[in-house]
Design a protein around this motif. Sequence first.
Motif, PDB file in Angstrom:
ATOM      1  N   ASN A 280       0.842  -1.198   0.000  1.00 33.48           N
ATOM      2  CA  ASN A 280       0.000   0.000   0.000  1.00 33.48           C
ATOM      3  C   ASN A 280       0.874   1.244   0.000  1.00 33.48           C
ATOM      4  O   ASN A 280       1.791   1.368   0.813  1.00 33.48           O
ATOM      5  CB  ASN A 280      -0.908   0.019   1.230  1.00 33.48           C
ATOM      6  CG  ASN A 280      -1.874  -1.147   1.244  1.00 33.48           C
ATOM      7  OD1 ASN A 280      -1.591  -2.202   1.792  1.00 33.48           O
ATOM      8  ND2 ASN A 280      -3.008  -0.979   0.603  1.00 33.48           N
ATOM      9  N   LEU A 281       0.598   2.132  -0.934  1.00 33.26           N
ATOM     10  CA  LEU A 281       1.328   3.398  -0.998  1.00 33.26           C
ATOM     11  C   LEU A 281       0.475   4.409  -1.758  1.00 33.26           C
ATOM     12  O   LEU A 281      -0.414   4.014  -2.521  1.00 33.26           O
ATOM     13  CB  LEU A 281       2.684   3.224  -1.688  1.00 33.26           C
ATOM     14  CG  LEU A 281       2.712   2.980  -3.193  1.00 33.26           C
ATOM     15  CD1 LEU A 281       4.109   3.201  -3.717  1.00 33.26           C
ATOM     16  CD2 LEU A 281       2.265   1.578  -3.555  1.00 33.26           C
ATOM     17  N   SER A 282       0.748   5.670  -1.547  1.00 31.36           N
ATOM     18  CA  SER A 282      -0.057   6.670  -2.254  1.00 31.36           C
ATOM     19  C   SER A 282       0.597   7.000  -3.593  1.00 31.36           C
ATOM     20  O   SER A 282       1.782   6.734  -3.810  1.00 31.36           O
ATOM     21  CB  SER A 282      -0.210   7.934  -1.405  1.00 31.36           C
ATOM     22  OG  SER A 282       0.777   8.866  -1.738  1.00 31.36           O
ATOM     23  N   ALA A 283      -0.189   7.602  -4.467  1.00 34.35           N
ATOM     24  CA  ALA A 283       0.312   7.971  -5.801  1.00 34.35           C
ATOM     25  C   ALA A 283       1.409   9.019  -5.696  1.00 34.35           C
ATOM     26  O   ALA A 283       2.179   9.214  -6.631  1.00 34.35           O
ATOM     27  CB  ALA A 283      -0.841   8.481  -6.658  1.00 34.35           C
ATOM     28  N   ALA A 284       1.521   9.667  -4.539  1.00 33.02           N
ATOM     29  CA  ALA A 284       2.540  10.717  -4.368  1.00 33.02           C
ATOM     30  C   ALA A 284       3.859  10.159  -3.848  1.00 33.02           C
ATOM     31  O   ALA A 284       4.840  10.875  -3.713  1.00 33.02           O
ATOM     32  CB  ALA A 284       2.012  11.782  -3.399  1.00 33.02           C
ATOM     33  N   GLN A 285       3.874   8.840  -3.551  1.00 28.15           N
ATOM     34  CA  GLN A 285       5.080   8.249  -2.957  1.00 28.15           C
ATOM     35  C   GLN A 285       5.939   7.545  -4.005  1.00 28.15           C
ATOM     36  O   GLN A 285       6.101   6.327  -3.968  1.00 28.15           O
ATOM     37  CB  GLN A 285       4.672   7.269  -1.851  1.00 28.15           C
ATOM     38  CG  GLN A 285       4.073   7.944  -0.626  1.00 28.15           C
ATOM     39  CD  GLN A 285       3.655   6.927   0.431  1.00 28.15           C
ATOM     40  OE1 GLN A 285       2.728   6.162   0.232  1.00 28.15           O
ATOM     41  NE2 GLN A 285       4.340   6.919   1.553  1.00 28.15           N
ATOM     42  N   GLY A 286       6.470   8.314  -4.910  1.00 31.39           N
ATOM     43  CA  GLY A 286       7.305   7.751  -5.978  1.00 31.39           C
ATOM     44  C   GLY A 286       8.511   7.009  -5.429  1.00 31.39           C
ATOM     45  O   GLY A 286       8.850   5.921  -5.905  1.00 31.39           O
ATOM     46  N   ALA A 287       9.132   7.563  -4.432  1.00 26.09           N
ATOM     47  CA  ALA A 287      10.327   6.933  -3.879  1.00 26.09           C
ATOM     48  C   ALA A 287       9.968   5.582  -3.256  1.00 26.09           C
ATOM     49  O   ALA A 287      10.700   4.603  -3.394  1.00 26.09           O
ATOM     50  CB  ALA A 287      10.948   7.845  -2.821  1.00 26.09           C
ATOM     51  N   ARG A 288       8.823   5.538  -2.594  1.00 29.16           N
ATOM     52  CA  ARG A 288       8.367   4.286  -1.970  1.00 29.16           C
ATOM     53  C   ARG A 288       8.042   3.242  -3.045  1.00 29.16           C
ATOM     54  O   ARG A 288       8.296   2.052  -2.863  1.00 29.16           O
ATOM     55  CB  ARG A 288       7.124   4.570  -1.094  1.00 29.16           C
ATOM     56  CG  ARG A 288       6.491   3.366  -0.450  1.00 29.16           C
ATOM     57  CD  ARG A 288       7.391   2.685   0.574  1.00 29.16           C
ATOM     58  NE  ARG A 288       6.768   1.489   1.120  1.00 29.16           N
ATOM     59  CZ  ARG A 288       7.428   0.366   1.390  1.00 29.16           C
ATOM     60  NH1 ARG A 288       8.723   0.291   1.184  1.00 29.16           N
ATOM     61  NH2 ARG A 288       6.806  -0.678   1.879  1.00 29.16           N
ATOM     62  N   PHE A 289       7.497   3.714  -4.183  1.00 29.55           N
ATOM     63  CA  PHE A 289       7.184   2.800  -5.293  1.00 29.55           C
ATOM     64  C   PHE A 289       8.464   2.093  -5.751  1.00 29.55           C
ATOM     65  O   PHE A 289       8.498   0.869  -5.921  1.00 29.55           O
ATOM     66  CB  PHE A 289       6.547   3.569  -6.461  1.00 29.55           C
ATOM     67  CG  PHE A 289       6.192   2.703  -7.630  1.00 29.55           C
ATOM     68  CD1 PHE A 289       4.957   2.069  -7.698  1.00 29.55           C
ATOM     69  CD2 PHE A 289       7.108   2.479  -8.662  1.00 29.55           C
ATOM     70  CE1 PHE A 289       4.637   1.239  -8.769  1.00 29.55           C
ATOM     71  CE2 PHE A 289       6.791   1.654  -9.736  1.00 29.55           C
ATOM     72  CZ  PHE A 289       5.544   1.041  -9.790  1.00 29.55           C
ATOM     73  N   ALA A 290       9.514   2.888  -5.948  1.00 25.23           N
ATOM     74  CA  ALA A 290      10.796   2.318  -6.404  1.00 25.23           C
ATOM     75  C   ALA A 290      11.373   1.388  -5.332  1.00 25.23           C
ATOM     76  O   ALA A 290      11.922   0.324  -5.650  1.00 25.23           O
ATOM     77  CB  ALA A 290      11.770   3.438  -6.728  1.00 25.23           C
ATOM     78  N   GLU A 291      11.213   1.779  -4.080  1.00 26.86           N
ATOM     79  CA  GLU A 291      11.730   0.973  -2.971  1.00 26.86           C
ATOM     80  C   GLU A 291      11.028  -0.388  -2.917  1.00 26.86           C
ATOM     81  O   GLU A 291      11.668  -1.429  -2.746  1.00 26.86           O
ATOM     82  CB  GLU A 291      11.488   1.749  -1.670  1.00 26.86           C
ATOM     83  CG  GLU A 291      12.075   1.132  -0.428  1.00 26.86           C
ATOM     84  CD  GLU A 291      11.746   1.978   0.805  1.00 26.86           C
ATOM     85  OE1 GLU A 291      12.108   3.151   0.844  1.00 26.86           O
ATOM     86  OE2 GLU A 291      11.080   1.455   1.703  1.00 26.86           O
ATOM     87  N   ILE A 292       9.689  -0.360  -3.080  1.00 31.58           N
ATOM     88  CA  ILE A 292       8.912  -1.607  -3.070  1.00 31.58           C
ATOM     89  C   ILE A 292       9.334  -2.506  -4.231  1.00 31.58           C
ATOM     90  O   ILE A 292       9.499  -3.721  -4.069  1.00 31.58           O
ATOM     91  CB  ILE A 292       7.396  -1.310  -3.142  1.00 31.58           C
ATOM     92  CG1 ILE A 292       6.911  -0.749  -1.800  1.00 31.58           C
ATOM     93  CG2 ILE A 292       6.593  -2.553  -3.518  1.00 31.58           C
ATOM     94  CD1 ILE A 292       5.504  -0.183  -1.839  1.00 31.58           C
ATOM     95  N   ALA A 293       9.540  -1.892  -5.396  1.00 30.09           N
ATOM     96  CA  ALA A 293       9.957  -2.667  -6.578  1.00 30.09           C
ATOM     97  C   ALA A 293      11.286  -3.362  -6.303  1.00 30.09           C
ATOM     98  O   ALA A 293      11.465  -4.545  -6.632  1.00 30.09           O
ATOM     99  CB  ALA A 293      10.065  -1.750  -7.790  1.00 30.09           C
ATOM    100  N   ARG A 294      12.212  -2.640  -5.671  1.00 31.60           N
ATOM    101  CA  ARG A 294      13.517  -3.235  -5.352  1.00 31.60           C
ATOM    102  C   ARG A 294      13.367  -4.314  -4.278  1.00 31.60           C
ATOM    103  O   ARG A 294      13.946  -5.393  -4.377  1.00 31.60           O
ATOM    104  CB  ARG A 294      14.485  -2.140  -4.870  1.00 31.60           C
ATOM    105  CG  ARG A 294      15.019  -1.253  -5.997  1.00 31.60           C
ATOM    106  CD  ARG A 294      16.196  -0.398  -5.524  1.00 31.60           C
ATOM    107  NE  ARG A 294      15.813   0.561  -4.500  1.00 31.60           N
ATOM    108  CZ  ARG A 294      15.342   1.785  -4.757  1.00 31.60           C
ATOM    109  NH1 ARG A 294      15.200   2.200  -6.013  1.00 31.60           N
ATOM    110  NH2 ARG A 294      15.017   2.596  -3.769  1.00 31.60           N
ATOM    111  N   GLU A 295      12.551  -4.001  -3.267  1.00 27.72           N
ATOM    112  CA  GLU A 295      12.344  -4.918  -2.141  1.00 27.72           C
ATOM    113  C   GLU A 295      11.741  -6.243  -2.634  1.00 27.72           C
ATOM    114  O   GLU A 295      12.206  -7.326  -2.277  1.00 27.72           O
ATOM    115  CB  GLU A 295      11.381  -4.218  -1.169  1.00 27.72           C
ATOM    116  CG  GLU A 295      11.147  -4.889   0.149  1.00 27.72           C
ATOM    117  CD  GLU A 295      10.148  -4.072   0.980  1.00 27.72           C
ATOM    118  OE1 GLU A 295      10.370  -2.853   1.185  1.00 27.72           O
ATOM    119  OE2 GLU A 295       9.116  -4.641   1.386  1.00 27.72           O
TER     120      GLU A 295
END
Lengths: 224, 115
Positions: free
Chosen positions: B80-95
């Motif tokens: 779960n992440l918001s559309a404004a959390q680009g950095a978190r999106f990349a982090e999740i992809a790596r994770e």
Amino acid sequence: MVVAESKPIEEILAMVADFDKILLTGCKGCVTVCNAGGQKEVGILASALKIARKKEGREIEIEEITLERQCDPEYIDQLEEPIAKNNYDAVLSMACSVGPQYIAKRYEDTLVYPCLNTTFIGGALEHGVWAEFCQACGSCGIHNFGALCPIARCAKSLLNGPCGGSAGGKCEISPETDCVWHLIYERMSRLGQLDKMANVVMFKDWTTSRDGGPRKIVREDLKQ
Amino acid sequence: MRLNYPSNIKIINVPCTGRVDILHLLKAVEDGADGVYVAGCLEGDCHYISGNLKAKKRVAYAKKVLEAIGLEPERVEMYNLSAAQGARFAEIAREFTERIHQLGPSPVGSGAKAA
């Protein structure tokens, strides 16, 4: 409706262990409504079986078909063409247990397996939760009990309840199970019919139930 | 932001994670994906009220199915992440990619990679 639930995938996998090509049949009747054997569940089970077999390095071919109903011979006829054209090792049914029996009767040389455990006649309490409301005793008397069925909903099927296991409106078998006799008392009280509860209900004639053997209904006005 | 995330991630757009069905997740695995995750909005922030909560339950169901047939349930996940959390999106992809690398390739077969 008839309420059913899927057998464990492990059990179904063991059933098809020797097969390489099967027909998986769903039913658009009761088991679609209770999310156990409709088109969607057929797709999910087929995918799960395929994944399991791919993992073992021995793929299985699964054709999917969902019939209008599996408890009427005219709909079972819809299987004729696929069964005749394809050399299926077996047919699996995701209907209640009537379905696989109808398929077995219609296609005498075909191996048939059930994918569901047929559980009870009931209804939805909420989305995803179903409960038993009828035991098909064949002689409905719920009007004597505030239109609530003590046969199906009392753990002891008491006709003169409640028993000593009723506490706080719950049954002693589980704190999650309502004592139907508590509900009957409350409802008859609301309806001003508490005096009727003083009557002793005599023992029930169970010959209309399973005690009289397999049942059949014949409607001469409908028979052809 | 020009953030990088692993190129093996294939994105499938849906209008809301409430559209994601159990069968979508299973089909990805069946077709050879080593892992599949659903990136939904933060809980409580669904525009359609409960789409991400429905997706969460479907992911849980898909995990149970995989476990029953002997595949690692960790190959399917809900984030779960918001559309404004680009950095978190990349982090999740790596994770998630790292998790799948540790699990190794799916025994179901090659084909599509992580979806």
